[in-house]
Design a protein around this motif. Structure first.
Motif, PDB file in Angstrom:
ATOM      1  N   ARG A   1      45.105  52.392  43.061  1.00  0.00           N
ATOM      2  CA  ARG A   1      45.486  53.598  42.321  1.00  0.00           C
ATOM      3  C   ARG A   1      44.660  53.865  41.065  1.00  0.00           C
ATOM      4  O   ARG A   1      44.287  55.016  40.823  1.00  0.00           O
ATOM      5  CB  ARG A   1      46.979  53.554  41.969  1.00  0.00           C
ATOM      6  CG  ARG A   1      47.444  54.878  41.409  1.00  0.00           C
ATOM      7  CD  ARG A   1      48.926  55.017  41.417  1.00  0.00           C
ATOM      8  NE  ARG A   1      49.533  54.489  40.213  1.00  0.00           N
ATOM      9  CZ  ARG A   1      50.772  54.771  39.831  1.00  0.00           C
ATOM     10  NH1 ARG A   1      51.531  55.557  40.568  1.00  0.00           N
ATOM     11  NH2 ARG A   1      51.266  54.254  38.741  1.00  0.00           N
ATOM     12  N   PRO A   2      44.316  52.828  40.288  1.00  0.00           N
ATOM     13  CA  PRO A   2      43.574  53.141  39.058  1.00  0.00           C
ATOM     14  C   PRO A   2      42.250  53.864  39.311  1.00  0.00           C
ATOM     15  O   PRO A   2      41.816  54.654  38.482  1.00  0.00           O
ATOM     16  CB  PRO A   2      43.325  51.761  38.434  1.00  0.00           C
ATOM     17  CG  PRO A   2      44.380  50.879  39.000  1.00  0.00           C
ATOM     18  CD  PRO A   2      44.652  51.395  40.376  1.00  0.00           C
ATOM     19  N   LEU A   3      41.631  53.609  40.456  1.00  0.00           N
ATOM     20  CA  LEU A   3      40.344  54.263  40.709  1.00  0.00           C
ATOM     21  C   LEU A   3      40.505  55.737  41.078  1.00  0.00           C
ATOM     22  O   LEU A   3      39.560  56.525  40.969  1.00  0.00           O
ATOM     23  CB  LEU A   3      39.567  53.536  41.814  1.00  0.00           C
ATOM     24  CG  LEU A   3      38.508  52.582  41.241  1.00  0.00           C
ATOM     25  CD1 LEU A   3      39.166  51.426  40.543  1.00  0.00           C
ATOM     26  CD2 LEU A   3      37.554  52.127  42.300  1.00  0.00           C
TER      27      LEU A   3
ATOM     28  N   SER B   1      36.900  37.624  42.271  1.00  0.00           N
ATOM     29  CA  SER B   1      36.280  36.545  41.490  1.00  0.00           C
ATOM     30  C   SER B   1      37.315  35.602  40.878  1.00  0.00           C
ATOM     31  O   SER B   1      36.959  34.519  40.417  1.00  0.00           O
ATOM     32  CB  SER B   1      35.404  37.149  40.380  1.00  0.00           C
ATOM     33  OG  SER B   1      36.156  38.094  39.652  1.00  0.00           O
ATOM     34  N   ASP B   2      38.583  36.016  40.891  1.00  0.00           N
ATOM     35  CA  ASP B   2      39.631  35.188  40.291  1.00  0.00           C
ATOM     36  C   ASP B   2      40.390  34.462  41.393  1.00  0.00           C
ATOM     37  O   ASP B   2      41.102  35.079  42.180  1.00  0.00           O
ATOM     38  CB  ASP B   2      40.571  36.114  39.488  1.00  0.00           C
ATOM     39  CG  ASP B   2      41.767  35.376  38.932  1.00  0.00           C
ATOM     40  OD1 ASP B   2      41.830  34.133  39.067  1.00  0.00           O
ATOM     41  OD2 ASP B   2      42.659  36.046  38.366  1.00  0.00           O
ATOM     42  N   LYS B   3      40.256  33.151  41.406  1.00  0.00           N
ATOM     43  CA  LYS B   3      40.888  32.405  42.501  1.00  0.00           C
ATOM     44  C   LYS B   3      42.411  32.498  42.461  1.00  0.00           C
ATOM     45  O   LYS B   3      43.089  32.238  43.439  1.00  0.00           O
ATOM     46  CB  LYS B   3      40.429  30.946  42.501  1.00  0.00           C
ATOM     47  CG  LYS B   3      40.913  30.098  41.343  1.00  0.00           C
ATOM     48  CD  LYS B   3      40.459  28.662  41.568  1.00  0.00           C
ATOM     49  CE  LYS B   3      40.741  27.665  40.479  1.00  0.00           C
ATOM     50  NZ  LYS B   3      41.675  27.926  39.440  1.00  0.00           N
ATOM     51  N   ASN B   4      42.954  32.893  41.315  1.00  0.00           N
ATOM     52  CA  ASN B   4      44.412  33.027  41.209  1.00  0.00           C
ATOM     53  C   ASN B   4      44.900  34.455  41.473  1.00  0.00           C
ATOM     54  O   ASN B   4      46.087  34.747  41.280  1.00  0.00           O
ATOM     55  CB  ASN B   4      44.870  32.604  39.804  1.00  0.00           C
ATOM     56  CG  ASN B   4      44.578  31.138  39.541  1.00  0.00           C
ATOM     57  OD1 ASN B   4      44.821  30.304  40.408  1.00  0.00           O
ATOM     58  ND2 ASN B   4      44.012  30.832  38.389  1.00  0.00           N
ATOM     59  N   ALA B   5      44.020  35.338  41.882  1.00  0.00           N
ATOM     60  CA  ALA B   5      44.442  36.726  42.125  1.00  0.00           C
ATOM     61  C   ALA B   5      45.510  36.752  43.224  1.00  0.00           C
ATOM     62  O   ALA B   5      45.380  36.047  44.229  1.00  0.00           O
ATOM     63  CB  ALA B   5      43.239  37.570  42.538  1.00  0.00           C
ATOM     64  N   PRO B   6      46.582  37.531  43.019  1.00  0.00           N
ATOM     65  CA  PRO B   6      47.663  37.563  44.017  1.00  0.00           C
ATOM     66  C   PRO B   6      47.194  37.952  45.413  1.00  0.00           C
ATOM     67  O   PRO B   6      47.821  37.578  46.408  1.00  0.00           O
ATOM     68  CB  PRO B   6      48.629  38.619  43.468  1.00  0.00           C
ATOM     69  CG  PRO B   6      48.199  38.942  42.089  1.00  0.00           C
ATOM     70  CD  PRO B   6      46.859  38.359  41.841  1.00  0.00           C
TER      71      PRO B   6
ATOM     72  N   GLY C   1      34.678  35.085  44.672  1.00  0.00           N
ATOM     73  CA  GLY C   1      33.322  35.286  44.177  1.00  0.00           C
ATOM     74  C   GLY C   1      33.129  36.675  43.621  1.00  0.00           C
ATOM     75  O   GLY C   1      34.025  37.526  43.686  1.00  0.00           O
ATOM     76  N   ASP C   2      31.922  36.874  43.089  1.00  0.00           N
ATOM     77  CA  ASP C   2      31.559  38.128  42.441  1.00  0.00           C
ATOM     78  C   ASP C   2      31.202  39.172  43.508  1.00  0.00           C
ATOM     79  O   ASP C   2      30.286  38.956  44.311  1.00  0.00           O
ATOM     80  CB  ASP C   2      30.355  37.842  41.527  1.00  0.00           C
ATOM     81  CG  ASP C   2      29.932  39.062  40.739  1.00  0.00           C
ATOM     82  OD1 ASP C   2      30.438  40.166  41.018  1.00  0.00           O
ATOM     83  OD2 ASP C   2      29.083  38.901  39.843  1.00  0.00           O
ATOM     84  N   LEU C   3      31.892  40.281  43.466  1.00  0.00           N
ATOM     85  CA  LEU C   3      31.632  41.312  44.487  1.00  0.00           C
ATOM     86  C   LEU C   3      30.189  41.803  44.426  1.00  0.00           C
ATOM     87  O   LEU C   3      29.635  42.250  45.433  1.00  0.00           O
ATOM     88  CB  LEU C   3      32.636  42.462  44.362  1.00  0.00           C
ATOM     89  CG  LEU C   3      32.520  43.466  43.213  1.00  0.00           C
ATOM     90  CD1 LEU C   3      31.610  44.633  43.563  1.00  0.00           C
ATOM     91  CD2 LEU C   3      33.907  44.026  42.885  1.00  0.00           C
TER      92      LEU C   3
END
Ligand SMILES: Cc1cc2nc3c(=O)[nH]c(=O)nc-3n(C[C@H](O)[C@H](O)[C@H](O)COP(=O)(O)OP(=O)(O)OC[C@H]3O[C@@H](n4cnc5c(N)ncnc54)[C@H](O)[C@@H]3O)c2cc1C
Length: 312
Positions: A228-230, A281-286, A297-299
């Motif tokens: 949504r933010p995009l 890039s965040d291994k803890n991302a839900p 990793g970095d997109l």
């Protein structure tokens, strides 16, 4: 013997009401459809398993379907229905609202199923964009239900003998007029039909970087969607492309969530995807708890590498 349950299907000009007629049939009673719109729509509904159609006629060019709300409410309440089903569309909601006001009932939205148990109308309701559900019993008054409309019903697809169509003369309420119509100028993408969808989120740093995502989508033969933010925030992507509880819901074979944290409000839009792959890039991302395959990793490194590999 008890009288059969009386169900009323309210049709606001559009024949895309397969879910409404299906829900009415599941109540296993007598179904009356009250239709505003072209005669072809009334005929299509007549072949969709209802028992009786009352046709209010086709609105004049400058008259919106909503202007028929008081008359539709009158026709519906006259039949003393236990269940009233309408489409969860702008015009459908206006007609249902008038019925609810006339009968003192509440409009229940997000309804997916209805049944009659021990003489009570019991409905299943989706909550939070389908992440959860609950069951409600309507103990008094009609159950006035707003339902996702579904696909068009087509005359000739009759599941029971075609119902009689009775034209009635009704007068739309004066005081609301269509003063102009214009075609949508933005993209009219049909994400629902896409087999592969690449979703991009706030992990993207700049609008120009969308070119990376477009390359990947082209290599995959995919449509582009977003969080949504995009769409609502930066406006880098059209509003019709954002997914989630307040956006579109899709069921592609493959959904790639790139730079998207994976909040429930977003993931509700892809819960019917067959396979979800996340890049973050965040291994803890839900999102990593809600995907089938995850790439940490970095997109900006992974997306070009993926595109090159796919092209090769
Ligand atoms: C009532 C309500 C309804 C909502 N409805 C919707 C809805 O329908 N749809 C929707 O999408 N949202 C909806 N939201 C918003 C939702 O809660 C989230 O805020 C939104 O989905 C987050 O978008 P995002 O994942 O793009 O951004 P963020 O949460 O900011 O996540 C960005 C992600 O990008 C990752 N990232 C950053 N840089 C990189 C990089 N270089 N490479 C890889 N990854 C990177 C970060 O680790 C982060 O996980 C709603 C919210 C509310 C309150």
């Amino acid at each position: 013997m008890n009288d059969p349950i009386q169900t009323c299907v309210v049709v606001a000009g559009d024949p895309a009401v397969s879910n409404l007629t299906e829900i009415a049939r599941s109540a296993s009673g007598h179904t009356l459809a009250v239709v505003v719109g072209p005669r072809t729509v009334a005929d299509a509904i007549a072949g969709a398993g209802v028992h009786e159609v009352v046709w209010c006629g086709e609105p004049a060019e400058e008259t919106p379907v909503e202007a028929y709300a008081p008359e539709v409410a009158r026709l519906v309440t006259r039949s003393a229905p236990r269940i009233v089903v309408g489409a969860a569309t702008p015009a459908g909601r206006a007609l249902l609202g008038a019925v609810a006001a006339a009968t003192g009932a509440a409009v229940l939205s997000g309804i997916t199923a209805v049944r009659v148990e021990d003489g009570r109308v019991v409905v299943d309701q989706e909550r939070y964009g389908g992440i959860a559900g609950r069951t409600l019993a309507v103990t008094s008054g009609p159950a006035v239900l707003a339902v996702d409309p579904g696909t068009p019903v087509v005359a000739g697809d009759a599941v029971t003998p075609v119902a009689p169509v009775t034209p009635v003369t009704v007068t739309p309420r004066d005081g609301v007029r269509i003063t102009g119509t214009e075609p949508r100028t933005h993209d009219t993408v049909d994400l629902a039909r896409a087999r592969v969808v690449v979703g991009i989120g706030r992990g993207l740093k700049e609008q120009a970087d969308l070119a990376l995502i477009e390359d990947l989508a082209a290599a995959l033969g995919a449509e582009i969607a977003c969080s949504r933010p995009l769409a609502e925030g930066s406006g880098w992507v059209g509003k019709e492309r954002y997914l989630g509880i307040s956006g579109q819901r899709i069921a592609p074979e493959l959904y790639l969530a790139i730079g998207i944290s994976g909040q429930l409000q977003h993931m509700a839009g892809v819960r019917d995807a067959r396979t979800v792959v996340a890049v973050n890039s965040d291994k803890n991302a839900p999102v990593f708890g809600r995907c089938d395959y995850g790439v940490i990793g970095d997109l900006y490194r992974i997306v070009p590498a993926l595109t090159t590999t796919l092209k090769a």
